[in-house]
Design a protein around this motif. Structure first.
Motif, PDB file in Angstrom:
ATOM      1  N   ILE A 148       7.388   1.114  -4.352  1.00 21.44           N
ATOM      2  CA  ILE A 148       6.256   1.870  -3.809  1.00 21.44           C
ATOM      3  C   ILE A 148       5.200   0.895  -3.265  1.00 21.44           C
ATOM      4  CG2 ILE A 148       4.313   3.376  -4.449  1.00 21.44           C
ATOM      5  CD1 ILE A 148       6.313   4.604  -6.586  1.00 21.44           C
ATOM      6  N   ILE A 156       3.070   7.029   0.813  1.00 22.46           N
ATOM      7  CA  ILE A 156       3.487   7.929  -0.274  1.00 22.46           C
ATOM      8  C   ILE A 156       2.718   9.239  -0.146  1.00 22.46           C
ATOM      9  CG2 ILE A 156       3.681   8.257  -2.770  1.00 22.46           C
ATOM     10  CD1 ILE A 156       5.463   6.002  -1.562  1.00 22.46           C
ATOM     11  N   VAL A 266       9.421  10.612  -5.980  1.00 22.29           N
ATOM     12  CA  VAL A 266       8.307  10.097  -5.176  1.00 22.29           C
ATOM     13  C   VAL A 266       8.746  10.189  -3.721  1.00 22.29           C
ATOM     14  CG1 VAL A 266       6.887   8.081  -4.637  1.00 22.29           C
ATOM     15  CG2 VAL A 266       7.676   8.449  -6.989  1.00 22.29           C
ATOM     16  N   GLY A 268       8.034   9.364   0.129  1.00 21.24           N
ATOM     17  CA  GLY A 268       7.297   8.564   1.104  1.00 21.24           C
ATOM     18  C   GLY A 268       7.726   8.931   2.517  1.00 21.24           C
TER      19      GLY A 268
END
Ligand code: NAD
Length: 374
Positions: A148, A156, A266, A268
């Motif tokens: 990340i 993100i 997550v 992105g």
């Protein structure tokens, strides 16, 4: 003899976590080059019999049914608290007053005010603290955070976190300390892990909108009666992060069939991560850098390239276990006590999680978005 200075441990509580901590101490000594030689000095539990049995089983020199004598013993350096949540504050404050370093299980305390008192007392006394958010010690979470931070996933945008288990799914299951209004409920018990992971990966959460519900309003108690349950069985929250990302977490201890679904995704602009604690030696990465027609989630297996995995095993894919995460936690804590590093996840970090839990509860009862106190 190792020639290292001794670090004498006093452990309070010998249940699930008490044992996990002892396994962590034992494994940490074998796997890491620790700054201290760990000495299992005294163990405390509710009866003399239970404490003596635990001392014999786990390798402590002494035992007691009175945790205060353990806390006041000048031959103890670290007080390790694995007792029920409602006792953490009293035990920790007594230990800090006696000048001990304190290792305490999560959630740090029943309320943010309690957690603050503990964090402030520890800071004022200059003792080193650790809260047991062991899932953060997983090398695959460090890899996720690196991916990340490196920008590989692009901007993100979204986060979905979940901690689901089914240990409270049986409505006839007995009322435990986890149902106590002082520090109980799914959000505090396991949502605290989900929140710690969310902030570990994406940074501070600034606003929350909570929805916490009790689904099983009454349970049998240990004396054969019935007892009302007021704490949440399911705690959900929408989240806004300081980074601009948005997302959600869910804590659910009545998720029939789920045993350890501490999961996250997550999202992105150029890639996505998927992780599940039920297969916690794997991280799944989707990247738009792959050519169209070849895209899909790639399974990255834990390997020596993901420190400190290589200290446990030279070969990829052979996997770490739950107690190994405790060993990593112990090693980080001992390095902090020696002054080599800062506290990895001390009482101030534990207070932060308590603030999040409390703000989500408040948001749920008030039915509106709330800012999280800094
Ligand atoms: P448990 O019921 O298995 O163990 C609690 C122990 O504390 C028992 O041995 C009990 O007899 C003892 N105890 C209770 N009152 C005491 C007193 N006055 N003096 C001394 N000992 C006392 O519970 P557990 O599952 O081990 O949970 C303990 C703590 O660990 C909780 O704060 C819980 O939230 C936390 N926990 C953390 C994780 C994690 O992954 N980090 C997992 C489970 C539990």
């Amino acid at each position: 003899m190792s020639g290292k200075p001794p670090l004498r441990i006093g452990l309070i509580g010998t249940g699930f976590m008490g044992k996990a901590h002892v396994f962590g101490f034992a494994m940490a000594e074998k796997v890491f080059d620790l700054p201290y030689a760990i000495v299992l000095r005294t163990v405390a539990d509710v009866t003399e019999e239970a404490a003596a049995r635990a001392a014999a089983d786990l390798g402590f020199a002494r035992s007691t049914s009175d945790w205060r004598t353990l806390v006041e013993d000048p031959e103890i350096d670290v007080v390790d608290i694995t007792a029920p949540n409602a006792l953490h504050r009293e035990m920790a404050l007594a230990a800090i007053a006696a000048g001990k370093h304190v290792y305490c299980e999560k959630p740090l305390a029943p309320s943010a005010a309690d957690a603050r008192a503990m964090a402030e007392a520890a800071a004022a006394a200059g003792v080193v603290t650790q809260v047991g958010f062991n899932y953060l010690c997983n090398p695959m979470l460090a890899l996720a955070r690196d991916l990340i931070a490196s920008g590989e996933l692009g901007e993100i945008r979204g986060y979905r976190g979940l901690h689901a288990e089914d240990y409270m799914a049986d409505a006839d299951g007995v009322f435990t300390f986890r149902h106590d209004t002082a520090g109980g409920g799914a959000l505090a018990d396991i949502g605290s892990h989900a929140l710690a992971t969310a902030e570990f990966l994406l940074g501070p959460i600034t606003q929350v909108m909570g929805d916490c519900v009790t689904m099983i309003g009454e349970r049998p108690d240990e004396r054969g009666g019935r007892r009302a349950v007021e704490v949440d069985d399911v705690g959900r929250a929408f989240l806004r992060f300081a980074s601009g990302a948005q997302g959600s977490i869910e804590a659910n201890w009545i998720a029939t069939g789920r045993k350890m679904q501490h999961d996250f995704e997550v999202y992105g602009s150029r890639g996505t991560l998927h992780f599940s604690q039920e297969r916690f030696n794997e991280l799944h990465l989707y990247t738009t850098a792959d050519p169209p027609g070849r895209r899909g989630f790639r399974r990255i297996e834990a390997a020596p390239e993901h420190p400190p995995y290589g200290r446990f095993c030279v070969a990829p894919g052979h996997q770490l276990g739950f107690n190994d995460l405790k060993a990593i936690e112990v090693a980080g804590y001992l390095r902090a006590i020696s002054g080599e590093t800062a506290e990895p996840f001390g009482f101030t970090a534990g207070l932060r999680i308590q603030n999040l839990v409390e703000t989500i509860h408040r948001s749920s009862s008030e039915g509106r978005w709330l800012a999280v106190p800094a």
